[in-house]
Write an enzyme that holds these catalytic residues in place. Structure first.
Site, mmCIF file in Angstrom:
data_model
loop_
_atom_site.group_PDB
_atom_site.id
_atom_site.type_symbol
_atom_site.label_atom_id
_atom_site.label_comp_id
_atom_site.label_asym_id
_atom_site.label_seq_id
_atom_site.Cartn_x
_atom_site.Cartn_y
_atom_site.Cartn_z
ATOM 1 C CB SER A 104 -0.959 -0.046 1.197
ATOM 2 O OG SER A 104 -1.904 0.983 1.139
ATOM 3 C CG ASP A 243 -2.679 4.121 -1.365
ATOM 4 O OD1 ASP A 243 -3.407 3.885 -2.345
ATOM 5 O OD2 ASP A 243 -2.698 3.424 -0.328
ATOM 6 C CG ASP A 245 -2.980 -0.557 -2.278
ATOM 7 O OD1 ASP A 245 -3.045 0.622 -1.869
ATOM 8 O OD2 ASP A 245 -3.587 -1.494 -1.724
ATOM 9 C CG ASP A 247 -6.184 0.903 -0.548
ATOM 10 O OD1 ASP A 247 -5.314 1.798 -0.465
ATOM 11 O OD2 ASP A 247 -6.222 -0.083 0.209
#
Length: 445
Positions: A104, A243, A245, A247
């Site tokens: 992430s 960000d 990833d 999400d």
């Protein structure tokens, strides 16, 4: 039963150190594969594996692939794709599971593995515990006739792009808007620009040149300064920061003001409530600013608080039958649009809300100003900090009634209690935070 390997968002850590080693990740894939096979013995399960742009993704992808196929599970590989894209394709392709290789918003040295169940939902506790139990068993590769196959699939990015666009109202367009899009050199680098461009926006792209090492490096939702500067430099209408990833979402307006997840959730909720389309209320967390809760109440919108973590926000939304929720960090859930938090889709809901209300971000968010918060981390010696803080906590709650609140959260990794007090007056927040912290420190001396 407590988890041994899984945290609140899968398995995560520094690459090369347990558990993020190729040996463990292969066994994790094998264990998850065995659980899938045990649940579906009539057919061979298929899983989807995607990743972000970290250099370690190649290694971990190969390890997962080996583990799943050894257990007799077929594997589809997407290459770099945002976490919510894997959730969507797991559902759209009617697969038994989806797996994301990502850490992430963390730096490139970290990585992680998280799972989606059939339907694109996060794994429930029972399945995670089954996988953990299987991890404690020895790995035994299937006979050759029972091994799984692996292949790369074409068109995964294009399918996800079309899905994102489908969540934006047909009668609206982004024509006439100039956007700066910051993809954090992460998994959305080849997705988000196409979504906004195809909906009509003029684009300036930053954080769209990943090299395996620069993910989240002074770009993205956790570092909005770069986006602020770009918005002002290019005289853009909005900035959108995702960000690593994809999400999380943070936005910036034309004046360079930053809007966090709480503020963006409020914008979405207010627009839906105005159109009579808000189902139920809004779910935040124990850390959501009280000023937002009071502003929603003025709009007649119920508000609930979950534990910190989008996993718990999602659980409460499902339990209440509501659709909108999230965290200040930028995890935003719109469950009528997607089964999980999606930065691109959330930004489209914000932009649609602004067009429908005919107001700016600043005008809508002027409904409330965040209450000042005082946070003190108090280290203790294992004492009964709950008993020690009981008296000043009761006094603080009585004094702050209707004007603020207190949250005490123990750290999960060290002997520390986080004392957070928020109030409509900064001095009041400071006073009570210090009083509670002092009471805990006194018995720890």
């Amino acid at each position: 039963m407590s988890r041994k390997y899984f945290g609140t968002d899968g398995v995560r850590g520094e690459v090369g150190k347990f558990p993020i080693t190729p040996e463990f990740v292969m066994k994790l894939g094998y264990a998850a594969g065995r659980v899938l096979v045990n649940h579906d013995q009539d057919s061979r399960p298929t899983v989807l594996i995607g990743k972000d742009t970290r250099i370690s993704g190649y290694m971990l992808e190969a390890a997962l692939q080996a583990g799943f196929t050894a257990a007799g599970v077929n594997v589809l590989l997407t290459g770099p794709l945002p976490t919510p894209g894997i959730a969507y394709l797991t559902r759209a392709l009617r697969l038994e599971a989806g797996v994301v290789i990502s850490a992430s918003h963390n730096p490139f040295q970290d990585n992680g593995i998280k799972f989606f169940a059939e339907g694109g939902n996060k794994l429930d506790d029972a399945l995670e515990l089954e996988i953990e139990a299987m991890l404690d068993q020895p790995m035994a590769t299937n006979p050759s006739l029972e091994l799984g196959r692996a292949r790369r699939i074409d068109g995964a990015a294009e399918r996800y792009i079309e899905f994102c666009k489908s969540t934006f109202p047909n009668e609206l367009s982004l024509k006439g808007l100039k956007l700066v899009v910051d993809c954090a050199n992460g998994a959305t680098y080849h997705i988000a620009p196409k979504v906004f461009h195809e909906l009509g926006a003029e684009l300036v792209e930053i954080g769209c040149e990943p090299n395996g090492y620069n993910i989240n490096d002074k770009v993205g939702a956790t570092y909005p300064k770069t986006l602020q500067m770009a918005v002002l430099e290019h005289q853009a209408d909005f900035g959108i920061a995702l960000d690593g990833d994809g999400d999380r979402l943070i936005m910036v307006d034309a004046a360079g003001r930053v809007y966090d997840g709480d503020q963006l959730i409020y914008v979405i909720a207010k627009a839906r409530a105005a159109r009579g389309e808000l189902k139920g209320g809004v779910v935040g967390t124990v850390m959501t600013n009280m000023a937002m809760e009071l502003a929603l109440q003025k709009q007649g919108v119920p508000f609930g608080r979950a534990k910190v973590g989008d996993r718990y926000v999602l659980e409460m939304l499902h339990a209440d039958g509501w659709q909108v929720g999230g965290e200040a960090s930028g995890h935003i859930l719109c469950l009528d649009k997607h089964s999980t938090g999606d930065g691109i889709i959330s930004s489209l809901q914000v932009l649609a809300s602004l067009k429908q209300l005919g107001l700016s971000l600043a005008e809508i968010c002027a409904d409330w100003r965040p209450f000042p918060q005082t946070l003190i981390n108090v280290r203790h010696n294992g004492c009964d900090w709950k008993a020690a803080s009981a008296a000043p906590l009761a006094e603080a709650e009585a004094a702050l009634q209707g004007r603020g609140r207190v949250v005490l959260r123990p750290s999960g990794t060290e002997p520390v209690v986080r004392v957070m007090v928020e109030a409509d007056d900064k001095a009041l927040a400071d006073t009570w935070a210090k009083a509670i912290a002092a009471a805990i420190e006194k018995v720890s001396a």
